[in-house]
Design an enzyme around this catalytic site. Structure first.
Site, short mmCIF file in Angstrom:
data_model
loop_
_atom_site.label_atom_id
_atom_site.label_comp_id
_atom_site.label_asym_id
_atom_site.label_seq_id
_atom_site.Cartn_x
_atom_site.Cartn_y
_atom_site.Cartn_z
N GLN A 88 0.79 -1.12 -0.19
CA GLN A 88 -0.06 0.13 0.00
C GLN A 88 0.83 1.34 -0.19
O GLN A 88 0.36 2.03 -0.60
CB GLN A 88 -0.82 -0.04 1.37
CG GLN A 88 -2.08 -0.70 0.99
CD GLN A 88 -3.10 -0.61 -0.21
OE1 GLN A 88 -3.56 0.26 -0.15
NE2 GLN A 88 -3.00 -1.53 -1.05
N HIS A 101 -55.18 14.84 -1.30
CA HIS A 101 -54.71 13.34 -1.09
C HIS A 101 -55.94 12.48 -0.72
O HIS A 101 -56.16 11.40 -1.26
CB HIS A 101 -53.72 13.25 0.14
CG HIS A 101 -52.34 13.70 -0.38
ND1 HIS A 101 -52.05 14.98 -0.74
CD2 HIS A 101 -51.20 13.11 -0.64
CE1 HIS A 101 -50.65 15.07 -1.10
NE2 HIS A 101 -50.10 13.79 -1.08
N ASP A 136 -6.89 -6.33 -5.02
CA ASP A 136 -6.54 -5.53 -5.87
C ASP A 136 -6.70 -5.95 -7.25
O ASP A 136 -6.94 -5.01 -8.23
CB ASP A 136 -5.10 -4.73 -5.53
CG ASP A 136 -5.16 -3.62 -4.61
OD1 ASP A 136 -6.19 -3.13 -4.26
OD2 ASP A 136 -3.94 -3.28 -4.42
N GLU A 161 -9.95 1.36 4.70
CA GLU A 161 -10.09 0.89 3.33
C GLU A 161 -10.15 -0.45 3.34
O GLU A 161 -10.78 -1.43 2.78
CB GLU A 161 -9.48 1.88 2.40
CG GLU A 161 -9.82 1.34 0.85
CD GLU A 161 -8.70 1.80 -0.04
OE1 GLU A 161 -8.95 1.91 -1.03
OE2 GLU A 161 -7.56 2.31 0.61
N HIS A 162 -8.86 -1.06 3.39
CA HIS A 162 -8.44 -2.38 3.38
C HIS A 162 -7.96 -2.88 4.65
O HIS A 162 -7.30 -1.95 5.42
CB HIS A 162 -7.11 -2.49 2.62
CG HIS A 162 -7.34 -2.05 1.13
ND1 HIS A 162 -6.76 -0.74 0.78
CD2 HIS A 162 -8.01 -2.68 0.09
CE1 HIS A 162 -7.00 -0.67 -0.52
NE2 HIS A 162 -7.82 -1.96 -0.95
N HIS A 169 1.96 2.85 -3.55
CA HIS A 169 0.64 3.40 -4.23
C HIS A 169 0.98 4.81 -4.35
O HIS A 169 0.98 5.55 -5.51
CB HIS A 169 -0.62 3.36 -3.54
CG HIS A 169 -1.69 2.33 -3.98
ND1 HIS A 169 -1.88 2.06 -5.13
CD2 HIS A 169 -2.05 1.01 -3.40
CE1 HIS A 169 -2.59 1.11 -5.49
NE2 HIS A 169 -2.70 0.37 -4.18
#
Length: 430
Positions: free
Chosen positions: A255, A415, A356, A322-323, A258
């Site tokens: 990670q 109504h 991934d 996230e992960h 990235h």
């Protein structure tokens, strides 16, 4: 690499702060670009592509000839790998299809729900330091399964005005209908407003840097839906002395490479294990081609020692990664009790990189704590639900008076009348 020991709950917010700039820091730039593209269309796209991507383009759409040539440039083993990943992603997302839900709520009152594809979707594919053709699979394949009519893809060009061949090959494989050489804020703005070259879409998908993230959020002001505010990537690993420190270090580095603004966190109940992972990171990082990026990301990393699994889980749920990788003597405790995570990877033989690329789950996931309220991309992301109802004479008898009473209590006489007229017509016809 410092270890934080037994942090108090009151310190968690500061400790787990993401290394990102605030929305306000970026918003002015994004708004300026949006207004320019709304007013000047393609001319503004030309200007910003030169400014931000360093290339002068007069046409943005990728030609059929470019797509066909790209296919020749992707080596066969990579094609086979992409095809296998596509099949797994296809199988997992196709299994998410649901049947029409139909219920007779009262005699003569039939209600049902069906799902329809969002007709026009825009896919943003990052292409800066790492052209993410895998994200094409994650977005275009479920869009195709859902039945989206127009699948528009934007990705930034390189300095030669070209797009990575693997991105073009994968886009063609997954049924993308139009591809544009556009990146960053200008790509999101183009899909938001539409220009002479780029069609307007109804919903925008895809990860990106902080500017892309804010641009997507700004797009929602113009009646555009987005998948989620997905920003820089992040990973949290929960591991104890039973885990493999070499594996864990490789996961954290996967990670970290990235981007410089990525964040990785190791939570453990064993201090010696944390030390062994830190030693492994120092060893493995030297061998990485993207060493400089990983080193800067590792500066934002956290190594946190917790007293027990229960308090560790509380901290992890607070962070909402996230992960989330679990490698402990009791993985089930975390699997059964985690509430906030984008995607979970269980056991020492389940690297995050499998998700991934090729296991089948989607890697477009909520970051920055948004896993507390957002799901990752799935088949439903490309669909919307429409409800239907049909009431016959028996249905009027079943719920007519209920509707009248409720409408009258709210002071909405029209109504009430809409139901009363039908009730009276049925009595008259009898």
């Amino acid at each position: 690499m410092k270890t934080i020991k037994y942090p108090s709950e009151g310190s968690w917010e500061a400790l787990l702060k993401r290394p990102t700039r605030t929305f306000e820091d970026i918003e002015n730039t994004v708004n300026s670009v949006f207004k320019d593209i709304y007013k000047n269309g393609d001319d503004a796209l030309i200007k910003y592509t030169k400014m931000f991507d360093g290339v002068q383009l007069s046409k943005f759409e990728v030609s059929e000839a470019e797509i066909q040539n790209a296919s020749k440039l992707v080596y066969e083993n990579l094609k086979k790998a992409i095809q296998q990943a596509q099949q797994n992603i296809h199988n997992f997302h196709k299994a998410q299809k649901t049947a029409v839900v139909k219920v007779e709520t009262q005699p003569g009152v039939n209600c049902w729900q069906t799902k329809k594809a969002i007709q026009k979707v825009g896919l943003y594919i990052p292409g800066g330091t790492a052209p993410l053709f895998s994200t094409v699979l994650m977005l275009a394949e479920p869009a195709k399964i859902a039945g989206c009519k127009d699948i528009v893809l934007c990705t930034p060009p390189d300095k030669n005005g070209e797009i990575d061949p693997a991105i073009l090959y994968t886009a063609e494989l997954c049924g993308v209908t139009k591809i544009f050489k556009l990146g960053g804020i200008q790509a999101i703005a183009a899909m938001t407003f539409g220009t002479k070259s780029v069609p307007k879409v109804y919903k925008i998908f895809g990860p990106g840097n902080q500017y892309v993230t804010v641009a997507k959020q700004v797009a929602t002001r113009y009646n555009i839906a987005i998948d989620m505010p997905a920003g820089p990537s992040e990973l949290l690993v929960m591991a104890d002395q039973t885990a493999n420190s070499e594996f864990v270090a490789s996961d954290l580095l996967s990670q970290a490479e990235h981007g410089e603004d990525s964040q990785v966190i190791l939570v453990s109940t064993d201090e010696k294990f944390i030390e062994s992972v830190q030693a492994e990171i120092s060893k493995q990082i030297k061998e990485l081609p993207r060493k400089n990026i990983a080193e800067k990301a590792i500066q934002n990393s956290k190594f946190i020692l917790m007293k027990d699994f229960e308090t560790a889980l509380e901290l992890i749920d607070f962070y909402a990664p996230e992960h989330f990788i679990i490698s402990t003597k009791n993985d089930d405790f975390f699997v059964e009790n985690i509430n906030n995570a984008g995607s979970v990877f269980i056991g020492k033989y389940t690297p995050e990189s499998a998700g991934d690329y090729a296991s089948g789950t989607n890697h477009t996931l909520p970051t920055n704590g948004f896993a507390k309220q957002y799901s990752g991309v799935n088949l439903d992301s490309f669909q919307k639900s429409i409800t239907f109802q049909k009431i016959d004479e028996n249905g009027i008898a079943s719920i007519g008076e209920t509707v009248e009473l409720m409408a009258e209590a709210e002071g909405l006489q029209a109504h009430k009348r809409a139901m009363t007229l039908r009730k009276n017509a049925l009595k008259f016809n009898k």
